[in-house]
Design a protein around this motif. Sequence first.
Motif, short mmCIF file in Angstrom:
data_model
loop_
_atom_site.label_atom_id
_atom_site.label_comp_id
_atom_site.label_asym_id
_atom_site.label_seq_id
_atom_site.Cartn_x
_atom_site.Cartn_y
_atom_site.Cartn_z
N LYS A 1 21.77 39.55 -37.43
CA LYS A 1 22.37 38.49 -36.64
C LYS A 1 21.65 38.41 -35.30
CE LYS A 1 26.63 37.34 -34.33
NZ LYS A 1 27.89 37.83 -33.88
N THR A 2 21.27 37.23 -34.90
CA THR A 2 20.58 37.01 -33.64
C THR A 2 21.58 36.75 -32.53
OG1 THR A 2 18.72 36.01 -34.82
CG2 THR A 2 18.87 35.59 -32.47
N PHE A 3 21.40 37.46 -31.44
CA PHE A 3 22.25 37.29 -30.27
C PHE A 3 21.69 36.15 -29.43
CE2 PHE A 3 23.14 38.30 -25.77
CZ PHE A 3 24.52 38.22 -25.81
N ILE A 4 22.52 35.19 -29.12
CA ILE A 4 22.13 34.06 -28.29
C ILE A 4 22.44 34.41 -26.83
CG2 ILE A 4 22.44 31.60 -27.81
CD1 ILE A 4 21.65 31.70 -30.62
N VAL A 5 21.43 34.40 -26.00
CA VAL A 5 21.64 34.73 -24.59
C VAL A 5 22.42 33.60 -23.93
CG1 VAL A 5 20.51 35.20 -22.39
CG2 VAL A 5 19.50 36.06 -24.50
N PRO A 6 23.53 33.96 -23.27
CA PRO A 6 24.31 32.92 -22.58
C PRO A 6 23.55 32.43 -21.35
CG PRO A 6 25.21 35.09 -22.12
CD PRO A 6 24.11 35.28 -23.13
N ARG A 7 24.00 31.30 -20.81
CA ARG A 7 23.40 30.81 -19.56
C ARG A 7 23.60 31.85 -18.48
NH1 ARG A 7 25.32 24.80 -18.34
NH2 ARG A 7 23.52 24.90 -16.98
N ILE A 8 22.59 32.00 -17.64
CA ILE A 8 22.64 33.02 -16.60
C ILE A 8 22.30 32.39 -15.26
CG2 ILE A 8 21.60 35.16 -15.75
CD1 ILE A 8 20.88 35.81 -18.64
N LEU A 9 23.09 32.70 -14.27
CA LEU A 9 22.79 32.35 -12.89
C LEU A 9 22.66 33.67 -12.15
CD1 LEU A 9 22.64 30.43 -10.42
CD2 LEU A 9 25.14 30.62 -10.27
N VAL A 10 21.46 33.97 -11.67
CA VAL A 10 21.22 35.24 -10.97
C VAL A 10 21.29 34.97 -9.48
CG1 VAL A 10 19.56 37.10 -10.56
CG2 VAL A 10 19.75 36.09 -12.84
N VAL A 11 22.16 35.71 -8.82
CA VAL A 11 22.30 35.62 -7.37
C VAL A 11 22.00 37.02 -6.83
CG1 VAL A 11 23.85 35.14 -5.43
CG2 VAL A 11 24.08 33.85 -7.58
N LEU A 12 20.95 37.12 -6.07
CA LEU A 12 20.53 38.43 -5.56
C LEU A 12 21.13 38.69 -4.19
CD1 LEU A 12 16.78 38.29 -6.56
CD2 LEU A 12 18.64 39.46 -7.73
N GLY A 13 21.57 39.92 -4.00
CA GLY A 13 22.11 40.33 -2.71
C GLY A 13 21.00 40.57 -1.72
N GLY A 14 21.40 40.80 -0.51
CA GLY A 14 20.43 41.05 0.55
C GLY A 14 20.84 42.28 1.33
N VAL A 15 20.54 42.26 2.59
CA VAL A 15 20.83 43.42 3.43
C VAL A 15 22.27 43.43 3.92
CG1 VAL A 15 18.45 43.71 4.17
CG2 VAL A 15 19.95 42.20 5.45
N ARG A 16 23.02 42.42 3.54
CA ARG A 16 24.43 42.38 3.95
C ARG A 16 25.25 41.84 2.79
NH1 ARG A 16 25.77 37.22 4.34
NH2 ARG A 16 24.23 35.68 4.93
N ALA A 59 12.42 42.14 -18.14
CA ALA A 59 13.41 42.45 -19.18
C ALA A 59 13.51 41.30 -20.18
CB ALA A 59 14.77 42.75 -18.55
N ALA A 60 13.46 40.08 -19.69
CA ALA A 60 13.51 38.91 -20.57
C ALA A 60 12.24 38.80 -21.41
CB ALA A 60 13.71 37.63 -19.76
N ASN A 61 11.08 39.04 -20.77
CA ASN A 61 9.79 38.91 -21.46
C ASN A 61 9.60 39.90 -22.61
OD1 ASN A 61 8.98 36.74 -19.91
ND2 ASN A 61 7.78 37.98 -18.50
N VAL A 62 10.12 41.11 -22.44
CA VAL A 62 9.94 42.12 -23.50
C VAL A 62 11.11 42.17 -24.48
CG1 VAL A 62 8.44 43.55 -22.06
CG2 VAL A 62 10.89 44.05 -22.14
N GLY A 63 12.09 41.29 -24.28
CA GLY A 63 13.21 41.23 -25.21
C GLY A 63 14.34 42.18 -24.90
N PHE A 64 14.27 42.86 -23.76
CA PHE A 64 15.31 43.82 -23.39
C PHE A 64 16.57 43.13 -22.86
CE2 PHE A 64 17.29 46.36 -19.97
CZ PHE A 64 17.76 47.42 -20.73
N LEU A 65 16.39 42.02 -22.15
CA LEU A 65 17.53 41.35 -21.51
C LEU A 65 18.59 40.92 -22.52
CD1 LEU A 65 18.78 40.41 -18.85
CD2 LEU A 65 17.51 38.29 -19.08
N PRO A 66 18.22 40.27 -23.63
CA PRO A 66 19.26 39.89 -24.60
C PRO A 66 20.01 41.10 -25.15
CG PRO A 66 17.22 38.73 -25.07
CD PRO A 66 16.91 39.74 -24.01
N CYS A 67 19.28 42.19 -25.43
CA CYS A 67 19.94 43.40 -25.96
C CYS A 67 20.89 44.00 -24.92
CB CYS A 67 18.89 44.44 -26.34
SG CYS A 67 17.82 43.92 -27.68
N ALA A 68 20.44 44.03 -23.67
CA ALA A 68 21.27 44.59 -22.60
C ALA A 68 22.53 43.74 -22.39
CB ALA A 68 20.47 44.68 -21.31
N LEU A 69 22.36 42.43 -22.40
CA LEU A 69 23.52 41.53 -22.23
C LEU A 69 24.49 41.66 -23.41
CD1 LEU A 69 21.77 38.36 -20.81
CD2 LEU A 69 23.35 39.87 -19.59
#
Length: 105
Positions: A1-16, A59-69
């Motif tokens: 079974k293939t896992f479909i990666v859901p939509r992702i919005l990445v918001v990175l934190g900063g120094v605060r 992680a996305a390029n090597v296929g790790f991101l879908p597995c991790a998610l």
Amino acid sequence: KTFIVPRILVVLGGVRDLAEHEETAVSESCQRLRIEQRLVSVGHVPELTSKCIKIVEAAANVGFLPCALETCIKTGWQVQEGDDQLHPPRMPLHVVYEIKQLSLR
């Protein structure tokens, strides 16, 4: 079974931490885009924003991101037992160099 990666919005934190209006903006964006909002960490050591972007990209390029998610979703986004003890916190590295003579031109 293939896992479909859901939509992702990445918001990175900063120094605060995010201000309340920034948190609200992220929450509203997630609701508008129908994206489930989750707070995650890529490690125990503070990293540069560009490095965090590269981590997600690699992680996305090597296929790790879908597995991790998929694992995160299946486990209900729970921190796995012992994960916090894999890498003990590092002491910061401070380099001090004494300059005997300085000439400014």
